[in-house]
Design an enzyme around this catalytic site. Sequence first.
Site, mmCIF file in Angstrom:
data_model
loop_
_atom_site.group_PDB
_atom_site.id
_atom_site.type_symbol
_atom_site.label_atom_id
_atom_site.label_comp_id
_atom_site.label_asym_id
_atom_site.label_seq_id
_atom_site.Cartn_x
_atom_site.Cartn_y
_atom_site.Cartn_z
ATOM 1 N N LYS A 122 9.037 -39.341 69.182
ATOM 2 C CA LYS A 122 8.661 -38.078 70.160
ATOM 3 C C LYS A 122 7.930 -36.678 69.153
ATOM 4 O O LYS A 122 7.107 -36.087 69.550
ATOM 5 C CB LYS A 122 9.499 -37.539 71.098
ATOM 6 C CG LYS A 122 9.921 -38.578 72.139
ATOM 7 C CD LYS A 122 10.526 -38.236 73.514
ATOM 8 C CE LYS A 122 10.363 -39.193 74.449
ATOM 9 N NZ LYS A 122 11.372 -40.562 74.129
HETATM 10 C C1 LIG Z 1 10.982 -41.654 74.901
HETATM 11 C C2 LIG Z 1 11.691 -42.874 73.961
HETATM 12 C C3 LIG Z 1 10.965 -44.238 74.281
HETATM 13 C C4 LIG Z 1 10.294 -44.577 75.221
HETATM 14 O O1 LIG Z 1 8.937 -43.928 75.264
HETATM 15 P P1 LIG Z 1 8.059 -43.905 76.678
HETATM 16 O O2 LIG Z 1 6.644 -43.310 76.053
HETATM 17 O O3 LIG Z 1 8.996 -43.131 77.632
HETATM 18 O O4 LIG Z 1 7.888 -45.215 77.150
HETATM 19 C C5 LIG Z 1 11.569 -45.164 73.493
HETATM 20 N N1 LIG Z 1 12.480 -44.967 72.568
HETATM 21 C C6 LIG Z 1 12.792 -43.764 72.065
HETATM 22 C C7 LIG Z 1 13.827 -43.484 70.934
HETATM 23 C C8 LIG Z 1 12.437 -42.621 72.833
HETATM 24 O O5 LIG Z 1 13.027 -41.430 72.702
#
Ligand SMILES: *Cc1c(COP(=O)(O)O)cnc(C)c1O
Length: 468
Positions: A126
């Site tokens: 993120k």
């Molecule tokens: C948010 C997140 C995901 C999922 O990603 P999306 O874009 O919501 O599908 C997967 N792994 C981690 C560690 C995350 O923080």
Amino acid sequence: MPGFTKMREKLFYYSTNRYLNQQKGGKPHDNVSFREALLMGQAPDEGLFMPETIPQLSLNDILKLKGRPYPDAALLVAEAYLGADLPLETLKSVIESSYNYEVPLEKVVDRRYILRLDRGPTASFKDFAARMMARLMSHFRDPGKRLNVLVATSGDTGSAVGEAFKGVPGIDVYILYPRDEVSGRQKKQLDTIGGNVRTLSVEGKFDDCQNLVKQAFADASLSGLNLTSANSINFGRILPQMIYYVYAYAQLAEWGEEIVFSVPSGNFGDALGCEYARRMGLPVARLVMPTNENDEFPRFLETGLYEKIAPSRACLSNAMNVGHPSNLARFFDLYGGTVDRTGVVHKMPDLEAMRKHIFSVAVSDEETRQTIRRVYDQYGLLLEPHGAVGWRGLEQYLAQSGETSLCVSLETAHPAKFPEEIESLLGIIPELPASMRDIDLRSGEPLLMTADYESFRRFLITTLKAID
Ligand SMILES: *Cc1c(COP(=O)(O)O)cnc(C)c1O
């Protein structure tokens, strides 16, 4: 970084709800610029913003990135969308300050790789999106006005967004989290960011935090405070998530060769970045989208019936506990369908086309644990639960398809974020990444807040600054 001489046409953005609105007799909204899409977050009709046309990259330009650093790939992709919206020099500085950490590609076994997206300041993927979005918001805000970002979080998103905005000029961030629902380490990550980022520890649940934020956005008496959101449906967070697919392809592939990406998925924003990259011209043979036990999407691909899961199932890969992915609306739209925020399908997408490009499968917690153990024993590869879902999904796809293409599976968080799970499975304690090594020494305290709107509103009115 290389420069570009091409003139770019300015792109405009429409809402995924445009047909829905027309059906109801409403007038479609005018399409908006990137700046408006970025600062509004969500369209006024509650749909999600989509670019009217998808810019194309040439294979030649992509492969010129071989051996080049990550910011070069970022510039190629970002310029294709934003080239007409801001000066190249600005875009370069946004990118260079966003991406000042490693993006390792690790070979696991013949033609199979792991892309580690866990080296940013909060050790989850993120960071990639949040950091670029924060800097773009700072650039596009009205001069002289301060932007006030409100975020409700149950953990990871809040710290990524908070760290991303730390020290960004002209913007203050207020993060609301549920007092008793975040782990000790998450709380530490949130409360100690400091500077222009403040945390409010709310006596309530995640839903209470979200409601306070929603009420504030809907409250006309606060319109002078320049409130904005930084949530995952903002197109400004999708754009940065197209970049690492192009980067990985350029580093690994031969001319024109096809590649398979496996993307562990929750709200589908990460996988959507890959879908766009393919539509921009990246030779993606298949997008593998494994989920945890929240299997509404793999079931839909199989049966053509969409049933959201409410409440969502609590699985080990907790950042993917999503019973109705918010970016599903964008996937449907790209394949000619419409689904609304509540999970009602108004128009079916082209299911055959979806099946041709996307493979999805649910991975249980049991399989996730087995995968972490097995790949560690077999390859010395250390994965955390989200990355293990991605890897297992890829294995399932390869077993079913017999495909032999180049494959990259995404590791979306650092194993050190899950110390208890890793220790109980492997008997080792993963070392903290550099960005988190001093975490236990940091200090900072949240503001305590009850979950009633009146006190939150009073807090906002007395604290927030609207002028720079
Ligand atoms: C948010 C997140 C995901 C999922 O990603 P999306 O874009 O919501 O599908 C997967 N792994 C981690 C560690 C995350 O923080």
